[in-house]
Design a protein around this motif. Structure first.
Motif, PDB file in Angstrom:
ATOM      1  N   LYS A 104     -51.289 -34.804  39.643  1.00 15.78           N
ATOM      2  CA  LYS A 104     -51.263 -34.261  40.941  1.00 15.78           C
ATOM      3  C   LYS A 104     -51.394 -32.816  41.420  1.00 15.78           C
ATOM      4  N   GLU A 105     -50.458 -32.152  40.400  1.00 18.55           N
ATOM      5  CA  GLU A 105     -50.319 -30.772  40.531  1.00 18.55           C
ATOM      6  C   GLU A 105     -50.240 -30.138  39.128  1.00 18.55           C
ATOM      7  N   GLU A 144     -47.904 -38.645  36.038  1.00 16.56           N
ATOM      8  CA  GLU A 144     -48.220 -38.974  37.238  1.00 16.56           C
ATOM      9  C   GLU A 144     -48.172 -37.680  38.060  1.00 16.56           C
ATOM     10  N   ASP A 145     -47.151 -36.690  37.845  1.00 15.48           N
ATOM     11  CA  ASP A 145     -47.038 -35.501  38.346  1.00 15.48           C
ATOM     12  C   ASP A 145     -48.203 -34.534  37.950  1.00 15.48           C
TER      13      ASP A 145
END
Length: 239
Positions: free
Chosen positions: A165-166, A161-162
């Protein structure tokens, strides 16, 4: 030396390989040699997948760094970057992968092992088996996460999930945390979006989104999942 790119299936391993290939030109290997890439034109180039030409023993003994994908449980002390994803999303995605790519004989084996009391639903029954069963090589989702994240292992864990995002930050943090030596200068500022990957190879890159399980996992299977994997999910901070 080998640095394992480890994960339970469908947890972001291939996406991470794409990132380090696109950002840094780092080519990676797989203990499975990923024959599926031969069926999906262009995937190997985007991923940076390389065919192995020397043994794993030679890789481990070399001063050169080899990044190698695995879903197997750990069996050595090599450092690792571990990709973890909400187990519900991983298992839903894995069930779709089995339906899309596994051969018919394997699908029949799943069907024969688990019979539904309320009529046959192949996707649900495959998902149920993944929830309750432990693969001899991969372990269950919980076993895979636990084994790779033992305190005795030199592992840096990234949440899928991280990573979505980045991506650049997560890749850089992993490389810095493992103190990997080498030239990690950016060679490319362009990264294919998950939407672009999905458009070109929809069966392999399905969605790349979180919480798809809410639409595809029945309440009964959600409860079964928490019964088997709730302890690890809570430890990771998933709700």
């Amino acid at each position: 030396m080998i640095i394992w790119l480890a994960s339970y299936p469908r947890s972001g391993n291939t996406f991470f390989r794409i990132l380090i290939n696109q950002f840094y030109g780092i080519k990676t290997y797989s203990i499975y040699d990923d024959p599926l890439f031969e069926r999906l034109t262009g995937v190997a180039d985007v991923v940076g997948h390389q065919k192995r030409e020397i043994s794993y023993e030679e890789m481990m003994a070399s001063e050169k760094i080899f990044f190698v994908k695995t879903h197997h449980l750990p069996s050595d002390d090599c450092p690792a970057i571990y990709l973890v994803r909400d187990g519900r999303d991983s298992l839903v995605s894995y069930a779709h992968y089995i339906l899309s790519f596994k051969n018919e004989s394997l699908r029949k084996a799943y069907k024969n092992k688990i019979k539904s009391m309320f009529g046959w639903n192949e996707f649900n029954e495959i998902l149920k088996k993944l929830i309750i069963s432990s693969d001899c090589d991969y372990g269950s989702w919980s076993q895979n996460v636990y084994q790779w994240n033992k305190p005795s292992k030199f592992t840096f864990t990234i949440r899928f999930e991280d990573l979505i995002k980045e991506p650049l930050h997560q890749v850089k943090t992993a490389i810095e945390a493992l103190e990997i030596k080498g030239d990690f200068s950016r060679i490319n500022n362009q990264l294919p979006s998950f939407a672009e990957l999905h458009e070109t190879w929809p069966q392999f890159f399905r969605k790349g989104k979180s919480e798809a399980w809410k639409r595809e996992m029945s309440q009964e299977l959600q409860e079964l999942f928490w019964e088997h994997h709730g302890q690890v999910m809570q430890k990771l901070g998933y709700e």
